[in-house]
Structures are given as C-alpha cells and as structure tokens.
Design a protein around this motif. Structure first.
Motif, short mmCIF file in Angstrom:
data_model
loop_
_atom_site.label_atom_id
_atom_site.label_comp_id
_atom_site.label_asym_id
_atom_site.label_seq_id
_atom_site.Cartn_x
_atom_site.Cartn_y
_atom_site.Cartn_z
N PRO A 15 -88.71 11.87 -26.93
CA PRO A 15 -89.55 10.78 -27.45
C PRO A 15 -90.21 9.97 -26.34
N PRO A 16 -91.31 9.32 -26.66
CA PRO A 16 -91.97 8.48 -25.67
C PRO A 16 -91.18 7.21 -25.40
N LEU A 17 -91.27 6.73 -24.19
CA LEU A 17 -90.74 5.41 -23.84
C LEU A 17 -91.88 4.40 -23.85
N ALA A 18 -93.08 4.86 -23.55
CA ALA A 18 -94.25 3.99 -23.58
C ALA A 18 -94.50 3.53 -25.01
N GLY A 19 -94.53 2.23 -25.22
CA GLY A 19 -94.79 1.68 -26.54
C GLY A 19 -93.65 1.80 -27.53
N SER A 20 -92.43 2.04 -27.05
CA SER A 20 -91.30 2.28 -27.95
C SER A 20 -90.28 1.15 -28.00
N GLY A 21 -90.70 -0.05 -27.62
CA GLY A 21 -89.79 -1.19 -27.65
C GLY A 21 -89.15 -1.44 -29.00
N ALA A 22 -89.88 -1.15 -30.07
CA ALA A 22 -89.32 -1.32 -31.41
C ALA A 22 -88.13 -0.38 -31.62
N PHE A 23 -88.11 0.76 -30.94
CA PHE A 23 -86.99 1.69 -31.08
C PHE A 23 -85.81 1.28 -30.22
N TYR A 24 -86.03 1.09 -28.92
CA TYR A 24 -84.88 0.81 -28.05
C TYR A 24 -84.40 -0.62 -28.15
N GLY A 25 -85.23 -1.52 -28.62
CA GLY A 25 -84.79 -2.86 -29.01
C GLY A 25 -84.30 -3.78 -27.91
N GLU A 26 -83.28 -4.54 -28.25
CA GLU A 26 -82.73 -5.56 -27.36
C GLU A 26 -82.13 -4.92 -26.10
N PRO A 27 -82.01 -5.71 -25.02
CA PRO A 27 -81.50 -5.17 -23.76
C PRO A 27 -80.16 -4.43 -23.89
N GLN A 28 -79.20 -4.99 -24.62
CA GLN A 28 -77.91 -4.32 -24.73
C GLN A 28 -78.02 -2.99 -25.47
N LEU A 73 -90.76 -2.38 -18.62
CA LEU A 73 -91.90 -3.07 -18.00
C LEU A 73 -92.97 -2.10 -17.48
N SER A 74 -92.85 -0.83 -17.81
CA SER A 74 -93.81 0.17 -17.34
C SER A 74 -94.64 0.71 -18.50
N TRP A 75 -95.72 1.41 -18.16
CA TRP A 75 -96.56 2.13 -19.12
C TRP A 75 -97.13 1.20 -20.21
N GLY A 76 -97.38 -0.04 -19.85
CA GLY A 76 -97.91 -1.00 -20.80
C GLY A 76 -96.85 -1.74 -21.59
N ASN A 77 -95.58 -1.39 -21.39
CA ASN A 77 -94.49 -2.10 -22.07
C ASN A 77 -94.32 -3.48 -21.46
N ASN A 78 -93.93 -4.43 -22.27
CA ASN A 78 -93.62 -5.78 -21.81
C ASN A 78 -92.43 -6.28 -22.62
N ASP A 79 -91.30 -5.59 -22.46
CA ASP A 79 -90.13 -5.83 -23.31
C ASP A 79 -88.99 -6.56 -22.61
N GLY A 80 -89.27 -7.17 -21.44
CA GLY A 80 -88.26 -7.97 -20.77
C GLY A 80 -87.30 -7.15 -19.92
N ILE A 81 -86.35 -7.85 -19.35
CA ILE A 81 -85.43 -7.23 -18.39
C ILE A 81 -84.06 -6.97 -19.02
N VAL A 82 -83.31 -6.11 -18.35
CA VAL A 82 -81.92 -5.84 -18.69
C VAL A 82 -81.09 -6.28 -17.48
N LEU A 83 -80.09 -7.07 -17.73
CA LEU A 83 -79.21 -7.55 -16.66
C LEU A 83 -77.98 -6.66 -16.55
N PRO A 84 -77.38 -6.60 -15.36
CA PRO A 84 -76.12 -5.85 -15.25
C PRO A 84 -75.07 -6.33 -16.25
N ALA A 85 -75.07 -7.60 -16.59
CA ALA A 85 -74.12 -8.12 -17.59
C ALA A 85 -74.38 -7.51 -18.97
N ASP A 86 -75.64 -7.20 -19.29
CA ASP A 86 -75.96 -6.52 -20.56
C ASP A 86 -75.32 -5.13 -20.59
N VAL A 87 -75.38 -4.47 -19.46
CA VAL A 87 -74.81 -3.12 -19.37
C VAL A 87 -73.28 -3.19 -19.47
N ALA A 88 -72.68 -4.10 -18.74
CA ALA A 88 -71.22 -4.25 -18.77
C ALA A 88 -70.73 -4.54 -20.18
#
Length: 91
Positions: A15-28, A73-88
């Motif tokens: 699947p595409p990552l460009a323009g797919s913020g609605a799929f991958y959603g929140e940082p966590q 933040l690439s390919w026209g996405n503007n969906d914010g950042i993910v912090l290491p704490a989100d991953v943990a």
C-alpha cells in the motif's frame, strides 16, 4: 523499498504511504504497525491489499520514531511526529 521511494507503494502488493494518514492514524498506531507488523486484508485509499508486513521489533524506539516521522512528513504528508515514548508505549 516495498512502499517505493516515492511512497506510492505497488498496486496490489504494497500500500501507499503517501496520502495514507487516515490509515496509519495516530502516532502510537503508526508505531505499532512498524514494531509488530501487519497482516491480512486492509483497504488503503480505496484499494484492497492482503499481504504481510513483518514487524521490526529489533529497531530501537528512536529508530522506529525516526522512520515513522519520516513517513508522516514525506511525499506531501503532514501528519506530525512520532516520539520514542510513543513507540515504547506499544511494545
């Protein structure tokens, strides 16, 4: 390489990552997909995919945060950042 250098993926395979913020959603949630992987039927931007993305639990929290932030933040996405704490939080 799976999602291609332009983030558009490969139709029917990856699947595409460009323009797919609605799929991958929140940082966590985005971090969860990278750490634990994803398999089964999904729909991204109206297209069906049914494959498996292996998890990457060997990557550090920092590395997963860096990769997912790049994707968000690439390919026209503007969906914010993910912090290491989100991953943990999803390990």
């Amino acid at each position: 390489t799976c999602h291609q250098t332009d983030g558009k993926g490969l139709p029917g395979s990856f699947p595409p990552l460009a323009g797919s913020g609605a799929f991958y959603g929140e940082p966590q949630n985005h971090a969860r997909i990278v750490v634990h992987g994803l398999s089964g039927a999904i729909t991204v931007q109206g297209a069906a995919f049914n494959g498996a993305m292996p998890g990457q639990p060997q990557l550090s929290d920092y590395d997963v945060a860096a990769v997912t932030t790049f994707e968000r933040l690439s390919w026209g996405n503007n969906d914010g950042i993910v912090l290491p704490a989100d991953v943990a939080a999803v390990r």
